[in-house]
Design a protein around this motif. Sequence first.
Motif, PDB file in Angstrom:
ATOM      1  N   GLN A 224      41.401  43.258  38.227  1.00 16.37           N
ATOM      2  CA  GLN A 224      40.795  42.759  39.302  1.00 16.37           C
ATOM      3  C   GLN A 224      40.203  43.809  40.314  1.00 16.37           C
ATOM      4  O   GLN A 224      39.008  43.556  40.662  1.00 16.37           O
TER       5      GLN A 224
ATOM      6  N   ARG B  55      46.573  42.434  35.455  1.00 17.93           N
ATOM      7  CA  ARG B  55      45.567  41.473  36.059  1.00 17.93           C
ATOM      8  C   ARG B  55      44.999  42.245  37.320  1.00 17.93           C
ATOM      9  O   ARG B  55      44.177  42.136  37.709  1.00 17.93           O
ATOM     10  N   GLN B  56      45.765  42.685  38.142  1.00 17.30           N
ATOM     11  CA  GLN B  56      45.789  43.238  39.445  1.00 17.30           C
ATOM     12  C   GLN B  56      44.776  44.392  39.199  1.00 17.30           C
ATOM     13  O   GLN B  56      43.746  44.455  40.011  1.00 17.30           O
TER      14      GLN B  56
ATOM     15  N   ASN C 110      37.122  45.004  38.469  1.00 11.14           N
ATOM     16  CA  ASN C 110      35.868  44.013  38.757  1.00 11.14           C
ATOM     17  C   ASN C 110      35.368  44.161  39.936  1.00 11.14           C
ATOM     18  O   ASN C 110      34.088  44.077  40.142  1.00 11.14           O
ATOM     19  N   ARG C 111      35.999  44.172  41.029  1.00  8.00           N
ATOM     20  CA  ARG C 111      35.522  44.535  42.451  1.00  8.00           C
ATOM     21  C   ARG C 111      34.844  45.325  42.695  1.00  8.00           C
ATOM     22  O   ARG C 111      33.746  45.244  43.128  1.00  8.00           O
TER      23      ARG C 111
END
Length: 128
Positions: A76, A72-73, A79-80
């Motif tokens: 993310q 997940r990290q 995506n950032r």
Amino acid sequence: MPRLLGVDIPNDKPIHISLRYLYGIGPTLAIRLCEQAHIDPQRKAKDLSDDDISRLAAIIDREYTVEGQLRRQVQQSINRLKDIQCYRGIRHRRGLPVRGQRTRTNARTRKGPRKTVAGKKGVKEMRG
């Protein structure tokens, strides 16, 4: 099969190899975990007691980011990069290599199978 953090680890392999089946645990970290839990890295996973497994799970849970939380990290972070539209984010979005590799040749892993484009026949016939 012992189960650590929701992942079945293989029975017949040494514990320092079996731990690598967890996402985010590599060779060095696997051996370090065995030392912290006071477990011989060469012991087979099936020979571990419930106490050994719970000790390993507690250390991993307390000190390291692994499996779902790590996935997940990473997602993310990607995506950032896409959201702020930086160079690396654009490369991720287009499915091209992100870390500066050449794309004229190679890069097939990121680009997928070749999409052949028809050649310029008319130009060849005029020269001939």
